[in-house]
Design a protein around this motif. Sequence first.
Motif, short mmCIF file in Angstrom:
data_model
loop_
_atom_site.label_atom_id
_atom_site.label_comp_id
_atom_site.label_asym_id
_atom_site.label_seq_id
_atom_site.Cartn_x
_atom_site.Cartn_y
_atom_site.Cartn_z
N VAL A 157 42.50 43.09 30.47
CA VAL A 157 41.36 42.43 29.82
C VAL A 157 41.72 41.08 29.22
O VAL A 157 40.84 40.39 28.69
CB VAL A 157 40.74 43.33 28.73
N THR B 1 42.43 38.44 30.85
CA THR B 1 41.73 37.41 31.64
C THR B 1 40.65 37.98 32.54
O THR B 1 40.04 37.23 33.32
CB THR B 1 42.75 36.62 32.51
N ASP C 285 37.11 40.39 32.51
CA ASP C 285 36.11 41.07 31.70
C ASP C 285 36.20 42.58 31.94
O ASP C 285 36.46 43.03 33.06
CB ASP C 285 34.71 40.57 32.08
N PRO C 286 36.00 43.40 30.87
CA PRO C 286 36.12 44.86 31.03
C PRO C 286 35.29 45.44 32.17
O PRO C 286 35.75 46.34 32.88
CB PRO C 286 35.65 45.39 29.67
N TRP D 195 34.45 44.03 34.98
CA TRP D 195 35.09 43.73 36.27
C TRP D 195 36.45 44.43 36.39
O TRP D 195 36.87 44.76 37.51
CB TRP D 195 35.24 42.22 36.44
N LYS E 105 32.64 48.22 21.44
CA LYS E 105 32.32 46.95 20.80
C LYS E 105 31.96 47.13 19.34
O LYS E 105 32.10 46.20 18.54
CB LYS E 105 31.15 46.28 21.54
N ALA F 268 28.69 45.40 36.86
CA ALA F 268 29.45 44.18 36.59
C ALA F 268 28.69 42.94 37.04
O ALA F 268 28.72 41.89 36.38
CB ALA F 268 30.81 44.25 37.29
N ASP G 34 26.31 42.35 34.27
CA ASP G 34 26.83 42.24 32.91
C ASP G 34 27.68 41.00 32.66
O ASP G 34 27.66 40.45 31.57
CB ASP G 34 27.65 43.49 32.58
N ALA G 35 28.46 40.53 33.65
CA ALA G 35 29.42 39.47 33.38
C ALA G 35 29.67 38.64 34.63
O ALA G 35 29.54 39.14 35.75
CB ALA G 35 30.75 40.07 32.89
N PRO H 222 35.31 37.06 37.46
CA PRO H 222 36.49 36.43 36.84
C PRO H 222 37.26 35.55 37.82
O PRO H 222 38.17 36.01 38.51
CB PRO H 222 37.32 37.63 36.38
#
Length: 313
Positions: A43, A45, A47-48, A50, A111, A219, A222-223, A226
């Motif tokens: 994590v 680099t 995102d959780p 991914w 979180k 994923a 959400d993000a 990467p």
Amino acid sequence: MDTADKAPAPPSARLSGAALNWTILLVLVVIWGSTYAGIRIGVETIDPAWLVTGRLLSGSFFLGVWLIARRVFGFRPEGYEPVSRKAVLWFGLIGLSATALPFVLYATSAKTTGSAVLAICNGATPFATVLLAHLLTSDKLTQQRIVGVLLGFAGLVVLVLPELGEEGGGNFWGIALAVIGAWLYAIGNVGTKMAPRVEAGLSSFLIVFMAGLGALAFALIDAPFPTNASPKSIIAMLLLGLLPTALAMFFYVWLIQRAGSVFVSFTTYLQPLWAAGVGVVFLGEDLRWSMAGALALILLGVGIASVRRMKPV
């Protein structure tokens, strides 16, 4: 030959079978309990969301390669059902609802909720597994099993109690998501036991692959992808896919088919204990009295819940 017609296994065979079950259970504890270091590196680099996706998809890739290699070399496990549409659907649902979804729920809960509270919430998994197994399978609830589960949970509380004040608690929704995740893990435990008896390698592949597709869908929403992931994080992600995903899922399915869902659910209590021991031995963390008390309670609980009365021969 019908099972009822088979001669009872001699005591030595029973002992070796129980020893093998415990060995595989402890292997799972070591693999899963050592996962947190890889996650911390990943994590940095990635995102959780991914990281979970990459872990699951790479895990399904490793399992797929192993299945192909097995077929090339002519190894075919015997005594299992052929893969059917029902089996694919069954294991696909386990992958989506009892693997990918809990991963997402726990990542979201983390979180706002401390790791000690998350560990206690995750302690609901053996409780839920025992209840669901009683309702849905022939693995019925007994006083002995209740005592074992309660002792294991007490050991978990003793282990994480010193951290509660340091890490804080969490809001209602964060805790609720973690508890829901624990129940979904329990559904996966019991569902794997009830599923068509497809050999563990193929069952594991179906579960992990479908979980990876579900995690990928999350994923993408959400993000962002990467693009600047470091080589160290990528290696950590691939190792997470190989060890605590591919290898551990194979052992998990195999052990549930062999020893039952309740026995395997006790990894929930043993993992934090192993992680704490790794911290003491390799990271120079303090050895607390709570670790010794937790070890005694958890092992006693697992032993009591797992021992079955021998039928007269």
